[in-house]
Write an enzyme that holds these catalytic residues in place. Sequence first.
Site: not given
Length: 332
Positions: A51, A56, A82, A234, A236-237
């Site tokens: 993806d 990006y 996208k 996760f 954001s971690g």
Amino acid sequence: MIRRRIGTTALEVTEISFGGAAIGGLYRACPREPAMETLQTAWDGGLRYFDTAPFYGFGLSERRTGDFLREKPRSSYVLSTKVGRLFRPVPEDQVPDHSYVDPLPFALDYDYSYDGIMRSVDFSYARLGLNKIDILYVHDIGTYTHGVEATKIHFPQLMDGGLKALEELKSSGTISAYGLGVNEVQICLDVLRRAPLDCILLASRYSLLDRSAEAELLPLCRERQTSLIIGGVFNSGILATGPVHGAHFDYLPASKDILDRVGAMEKIAAEGGYPLAAAAFQFPLHEPVVASVLTGTAKPANLTRNLELLDIEVPPAEFAKYDPYTIVQQLG
């Protein structure tokens, strides 16, 4: 690697997939060599769903993803990108800051109209250098990104024209599936109640910690036979690092409440004899409507570590133990 079907289409994706934000320089610079090494690590690990998005790195991720996949047999992988943003060249000192380091020299305009979607697809083909895109996601529609007033403009654009463009692209065989790529549940409900979607790429809202999608969106997806692709497992971690100093949740420093909840979750994992990250990575795959879990990084070692989490046994009965510590966010 196990494959799962996208909606009612003939597309099948690997249950773990590669997300291309980091190789576009999200939060930190990503030179070409480590980006290509990370893509190769994903391929070697059995991932066959990739993806990316124009956003990006302002085209950088699409270029790198296309360069990597160009020599692969076209029938061997699934590719998504996208629509919703169009890019125009600007001087380097006018490149906007959207958390991408060393992006390509462009600025963006939002456009969810029929013409905007069609132009976006043409530009993506040129950046990718490929002749087939399997899935298109409408990127970041909704109040989480745009706020209330701008959404009053963008949402009718999509409903009155953008979705028609996507349906035409699918009917002609240009793409095989389409949906939304977002960070909020409400816009998914708003669109899915009005129009069919093959799939939704939903980040951070169906995780071990954040169950925002559970009450309404999951049942609606089952009813409409719409697949979910889950990113941000996760949160954001924090579900990978644990409640350490500086841990982030939903792109911001975690609050005391979140730290306490994750601390309790970490104890459950320790008592069960497995890392919390393994439970977080595996959790969405126990829901049949989920077709794939995205993992995104620009470091081969990090990708390998994440894939190894699949090999750690987390008994299915363990997941119910986390229910008292989950949250439901109301975003948008």
